[in-house]
Design a protein around this motif. Structure first.
Motif, PDB file in Angstrom:
ATOM      1  N   ILE A   1       1.006  -1.250   0.230  1.00  0.00           N
ATOM      2  CA  ILE A   1       0.007  -0.125   0.112  1.00  0.00           C
ATOM      3  C   ILE A   1       0.943   1.196  -0.079  1.00  0.00           C
ATOM      4  O   ILE A   1       1.898   1.436   0.715  1.00  0.00           O
ATOM      5  N   GLY A   2       0.400   2.276  -0.858  1.00  0.00           N
ATOM      6  CA  GLY A   2       1.129   3.564  -0.904  1.00  0.00           C
ATOM      7  C   GLY A   2       2.286   3.777  -1.401  1.00  0.00           C
ATOM      8  O   GLY A   2       3.156   2.546  -2.119  1.00  0.00           O
ATOM      9  N   ALA A   3       3.019   4.835  -1.730  1.00  0.00           N
ATOM     10  CA  ALA A   3       4.444   4.793  -2.377  1.00  0.00           C
ATOM     11  C   ALA A   3       5.388   4.550  -1.104  1.00  0.00           C
ATOM     12  O   ALA A   3       5.087   4.524  -0.237  1.00  0.00           O
TER      13      ALA A   3
ATOM     14  N   HIS B   1       8.157   4.419   1.501  1.00  0.00           N
ATOM     15  CA  HIS B   1       9.026   5.633   2.268  1.00  0.00           C
ATOM     16  C   HIS B   1      10.410   5.485   1.879  1.00  0.00           C
ATOM     17  O   HIS B   1      10.813   4.200   1.758  1.00  0.00           O
TER      18      HIS B   1
ATOM     19  N   SER C   1       4.511  -0.788   3.453  1.00  0.00           N
ATOM     20  CA  SER C   1       3.930  -1.511   4.316  1.00  0.00           C
ATOM     21  C   SER C   1       2.975  -2.534   3.611  1.00  0.00           C
ATOM     22  O   SER C   1       2.579  -2.318   2.231  1.00  0.00           O
TER      23      SER C   1
ATOM     24  N   LYS D   1      -6.033  -0.197   7.147  1.00  0.00           N
ATOM     25  CA  LYS D   1      -5.540   1.034   7.447  1.00  0.00           C
ATOM     26  C   LYS D   1      -5.106   0.943   9.058  1.00  0.00           C
ATOM     27  O   LYS D   1      -4.157   1.452   9.383  1.00  0.00           O
TER      28      LYS D   1
ATOM     29  N   ARG E   1      -1.657  -1.280   8.820  1.00  0.00           N
ATOM     30  CA  ARG E   1      -0.588  -0.655   8.269  1.00  0.00           C
ATOM     31  C   ARG E   1       0.266   0.186   9.718  1.00  0.00           C
ATOM     32  O   ARG E   1       1.371   0.309   9.437  1.00  0.00           O
ATOM     33  N   THR E   2      -0.559   0.384  10.660  1.00  0.00           N
ATOM     34  CA  THR E   2       0.332   0.933  11.928  1.00  0.00           C
ATOM     35  C   THR E   2       1.228  -0.156  12.556  1.00  0.00           C
ATOM     36  O   THR E   2       2.122   0.315  13.527  1.00  0.00           O
TER      37      THR E   2
ATOM     38  N   SER F   1       4.265   1.145  10.622  1.00  0.00           N
ATOM     39  CA  SER F   1       4.870   2.510  10.859  1.00  0.00           C
ATOM     40  C   SER F   1       5.071   2.839  12.482  1.00  0.00           C
ATOM     41  O   SER F   1       5.723   3.511  12.580  1.00  0.00           O
TER      42      SER F   1
ATOM     43  N   SER G   1       2.469  10.994   4.829  1.00  0.00           N
ATOM     44  CA  SER G   1       3.783  10.691   3.830  1.00  0.00           C
ATOM     45  C   SER G   1       3.604  11.498   2.566  1.00  0.00           C
ATOM     46  O   SER G   1       2.566  11.965   2.221  1.00  0.00           O
ATOM     47  N   ARG G   2       4.643  11.945   2.107  1.00  0.00           N
ATOM     48  CA  ARG G   2       4.612  13.008   0.840  1.00  0.00           C
ATOM     49  C   ARG G   2       5.089  12.430  -0.290  1.00  0.00           C
ATOM     50  O   ARG G   2       6.532  11.932  -0.311  1.00  0.00           O
TER      51      ARG G   2
ATOM     52  N   GLU H   1      -0.039  11.397   1.385  1.00  0.00           N
ATOM     53  CA  GLU H   1      -0.803  10.174   1.855  1.00  0.00           C
ATOM     54  C   GLU H   1      -1.256  10.168   3.197  1.00  0.00           C
ATOM     55  O   GLU H   1      -0.418  10.148   4.265  1.00  0.00           O
ATOM     56  N   ASP H   2      -2.481  10.647   3.557  1.00  0.00           N
ATOM     57  CA  ASP H   2      -2.855  10.911   5.031  1.00  0.00           C
ATOM     58  C   ASP H   2      -3.745   9.716   5.556  1.00  0.00           C
ATOM     59  O   ASP H   2      -3.915   8.756   4.869  1.00  0.00           O
ATOM     60  N   GLN H   3      -4.232   9.794   6.855  1.00  0.00           N
ATOM     61  CA  GLN H   3      -4.981   9.018   7.332  1.00  0.00           C
ATOM     62  C   GLN H   3      -6.165   8.422   6.654  1.00  0.00           C
ATOM     63  O   GLN H   3      -6.536   7.470   6.655  1.00  0.00           O
ATOM     64  N   GLU H   4      -6.708   9.288   5.812  1.00  0.00           N
ATOM     65  CA  GLU H   4      -7.947   8.791   5.019  1.00  0.00           C
ATOM     66  C   GLU H   4      -7.442   8.200   3.644  1.00  0.00           C
ATOM     67  O   GLU H   4      -8.683   7.562   3.319  1.00  0.00           O
ATOM     68  N   SER H   5      -6.349   8.261   3.366  1.00  0.00           N
ATOM     69  CA  SER H   5      -6.005   7.523   2.013  1.00  0.00           C
ATOM     70  C   SER H   5      -5.846   6.145   2.303  1.00  0.00           C
ATOM     71  O   SER H   5      -5.791   5.638   3.420  1.00  0.00           O
ATOM     72  N   MET H   6      -5.645   5.322   1.217  1.00  0.00           N
ATOM     73  CA  MET H   6      -5.196   4.081   1.115  1.00  0.00           C
ATOM     74  C   MET H   6      -3.655   3.796   1.083  1.00  0.00           C
ATOM     75  O   MET H   6      -3.275   2.599   0.958  1.00  0.00           O
ATOM     76  N   GLY H   7      -3.005   4.915   1.315  1.00  0.00           N
ATOM     77  CA  GLY H   7      -1.693   4.703   1.149  1.00  0.00           C
ATOM     78  C   GLY H   7      -0.917   4.450   2.608  1.00  0.00           C
ATOM     79  O   GLY H   7      -1.480   3.940   3.316  1.00  0.00           O
ATOM     80  N   CYS H   8       0.231   5.073   2.545  1.00  0.00           N
ATOM     81  CA  CYS H   8       0.771   4.676   4.124  1.00  0.00           C
ATOM     82  C   CYS H   8       1.349   5.879   4.700  1.00  0.00           C
ATOM     83  O   CYS H   8       2.457   6.247   4.422  1.00  0.00           O
ATOM     84  N   PRO H   9       0.776   6.655   5.647  1.00  0.00           N
ATOM     85  CA  PRO H   9       1.209   7.813   6.291  1.00  0.00           C
ATOM     86  C   PRO H   9       2.465   7.366   7.257  1.00  0.00           C
ATOM     87  O   PRO H   9       2.599   5.951   7.604  1.00  0.00           O
TER      88      PRO H   9
ATOM     89  N   GLU I   1       0.842   7.455  12.527  1.00  0.00           N
ATOM     90  CA  GLU I   1      -0.469   7.534  12.897  1.00  0.00           C
ATOM     91  C   GLU I   1      -0.785   7.138  14.182  1.00  0.00           C
ATOM     92  O   GLU I   1      -0.870   6.000  14.763  1.00  0.00           O
TER      93      GLU I   1
END
Lengths: 428, 186
Positions: free
Chosen positions: A183-185, A187, A329, A341, A344-345, A348, B49-50, B73-81, B84
């Motif tokens: 998930i996501g780009a 880090h 993640s 969601k 993923r923590t 992180s 995440s930016r 990529e914030d808490q609402e996104s399906m990315g990875c902050p 959190e």
């Protein structure tokens, strides 16, 4: 230059020179002998589901575009225009029909073929566009959705390269009915460290946890790792560490994900999901692997996986003393969005650029490079001899097996590393 | 949230400044336990995440095309902050700072925070939405000195003993993360 590879790593790899970590020529040999010859991790199929989807990747310092072609195939091309060399893709990920070079607007299809040269109408002799596509990574293969590329056209198939490591990877990847999803780009952060130390750290060095991380990891958890922990090397350079939980362990102690922040504090929804995964684990991966509770995995040369904190990581060199470290993640693909969601923590909280544990790792990786770059100490190579020769085959676990304090995972890595550098030594 | 900050009285603006300057001093003086007492136990402490996003051709000509929000990529996104966190995370970070084996803080960093551009954006009962910017200078033996730069998007809760931080989202200004850790208290 007089330094020989045979002087860097001794016969049984129990002594490792400081120059392995800090020397420019060693790094040049690593590019030739390792990064030019291995399968390197590029990404996961979940990142490029639709035609036109792309993500960026690296093979050592070479930027790569990994994409899903209009034909549904997977493509990997070097992100550098055939005209003047600029990267033609600037976004971390996205979906596109064309990559366009900003300089003269040469444009490429998502598969990497050169489509237009705006200037060609003004000249008489037309360039042969079929020869001027982006340079394709010659070998690209995927296993369980994990995509690797190699610059070596003659490299063995990916499945053979991974070998028995697949047994351990499957203990995780196959635990979920639809596998995993990145998930996501990623880090990505830059550290003044050599690329091999993050790799070594997650190839089998769980022993540092009791010491470096003692401000966070409770002693009971570390004692349990020592009691139930196994370290395995399947092929030199590939390794896994894990706990093999007793058969009568309560499900909450056995289940993946429960020991992270999300599992502990994420609430009933996520805990019930994790229990359900564990309840089906034996059916999916067999009794033995259902009891496996992984710690660290390493795939040669520079891919790592953390099981409980569920992250894939790649250590991209940027010179002997600099690394661009990428981490993602990873979550079960079948889980509802709300659970993804929360899960993923698990990553992180403890890992990644703000991780409570990883900040200690980053600290020692940087400090180790300082120690590896000093003078007047080349007669004192690093001691890698803990547990020398104490690893043995096991009735049920493929590979060589030992206690987690045995540094054989690192000795095997450096034996392979030495041999691969020696094979190209005369080229420089 | 409107793009204009609220008109505040000098007293109200001063109260906000006083809170933020006090907070920055506690953090620079490594008085994290006192800092934790400024934090609500229900806090969400977030750091998106930016990412480098693809330009959306259809948005060309509009401010949206290059908005900061698209990069997060914030808490609402399906990315990875990147972070959190809850009160528990912050408590762990604070407790850890006073252990002799918290190696990435031993010796501790010398930091200096400059907080500015404090804008009250919305007020709802006891809850205040406040933006502020910071530069944080960070020097630690064995590391290169670095400057952290970012924006904080806070919800402050006005209580009898003063403000409490109910929510904080830290938007960091980085391209590649070239800092030793993003795990500081920003």
């Amino acid at each position: 230059m007089s330094l020989r590879v045979s002087e860097l790593v001794n016969e049984d790899a129990s002594l490792i020179s400081r120059r392995c970590w800090s020397d420019e020529r060693v790094y040049a040999l690593e590019k030739l002998g390792i990064f030019g010859k291995s399968w390197l991790f590029l990404g996961h199929e979940s990142q490029i589901k639709q035609p036109g989807d792309f993500v960026q990747a690296y093979m050592c310092e070479t930027p790569i575009i990994l994409s899903r072609g209009q034909d549904g195939g997977i493509y990997a091309n070097i992100n550098s225009c055939s005209h003047r060399g600029l990267p033609v893709c600037r976004a971390d990920h996205g979906n596109t029909k064309r990559f366009v070079c900003p300089y003269h607007n040469w444009s490429y299809s998502v598969e990497g073929n050169l489509m237009t040269i705006p200037q060609e109408t003004e000249v008489v002799q037309k360039p042969d566009k079929s020869q001027l596509g982006l340079k394709r990574v010659p070998r690209v293969e995927a296993w369980r959705g994990m995509i690797f590329g190699s610059f070596d056209e003659a490299i063995i198939p990916l499945g053979d390269y991974l070998g028995d490591m697949r047994f351990y990877l499957d203990a995780f990847l196959n635990r979920f009915p639809q596998g995993i999803e990145f998930i996501g780009a990623p880090h990505r952060w830059v550290l003044n460290a050599n690329w091999k130390l993050p790799v070594e750290n997650q190839l089998g060095d769980v022993n540092h946890g009791a010491f470096l991380h003692s401000s966070i990891i409770p002693k009971e958890a570390q004692d349990m790792i020592e009691r139930l922990g196994y370290s395995v090397v399947t092929t030199p350079g590939h390794g896994a560490t894990f706990r093999l939980m007793p058969e009568d362990s309560p499900i909450d102690e056995m289940a993946w994900g429960m020991e992270g922040m999300a599992g502990m504090f994420g609430g009933d929804e996520v805990q019930n999901y994790l229990r359900e995964v564990q309840a089906q684990a034996a059916e999916r991966v067999g009794d033995l692997r259902a009891r496996m509770k992984g710690l660290t995995y390493g795939i040669y040369p520079n891919l790592s996986f953390l099981w409980s904190n569920t992250s894939f990581k790649v250590s991209h060199p940027r010179g002997p003393g600099k690394v661009e470290y990428w981490s993602w993640s990873v979550v079960p693909a079948d889980a509802p969005g709300s659970i993804k969601k929360t899960l993923r923590t698990n990553y992180s909280s403890f890992f990644g650029p703000a991780g409570i544990l990883e900040q200690e790792d980053a600290e020692v990786w940087v400090q180790q490079f300082i120690g590896s770059n000093i003078d007047f100490a080349d007669d004192r190579p690093y001691y890698y001899g803990l547990g020398l020769g104490e690893e043995k085959p096991h009735a049920e676990l493929p590979g060589l097996v030992s206690v987690t304090a045995n540094e054989f995972y690192a000795r095997h890595f450096f034996s392979r590393w030495r041999d691969e550098l020696q094979a190209v030594e005369e080229m420089l | 949230m409107s793009n204009q900050s609220l008109a505040t009285s000098p007293e109200e603006q001063r109260a906000l400044e006083r809170f933020y300057f006090h907070e920055a001093r506690l953090l620079d003086n490594r008085q994290y336990q006192q800092w934790l007492s400024l934090v609500s136990e229900q806090i969400s402490y977030l750091m998106p995440s930016r990412v480098n996003v693809q330009v959306d051709n259809r948005a060309r000509g509009n401010e949206d095309m290059i908005s900061v929000e698209r990069e997060l990529e914030d808490q609402e996104s399906m990315g990875c902050p990147i972070r959190e966190e809850t009160y528990i995370h912050l408590m762990v970070r604070v407790e850890r700072a006073y252990k002799i084996n918290s190696w990435s803080e031993n010796p501790p960093a010398r930091t200096r925070r400059i907080v500015g551009n404090i804008e009250l954006m919305a007020r709802e009962g006891d809850s205040f939405s406040v933006l502020s910017n910071f530069h944080l200078y960070y020097a630690r033996p064995g590391n290169e000195d670095v400057i952290y730069s970012g924006q904080r998007r806070d919800t402050l809760l006005s209580q009898e003993e003063g403000f409490h931080i109910g929510r904080r989202e830290v938007v960091m200004d980085y391209a590649n993360i070239a800092m030793p850790t993003l795990g500081l208290l920003f």
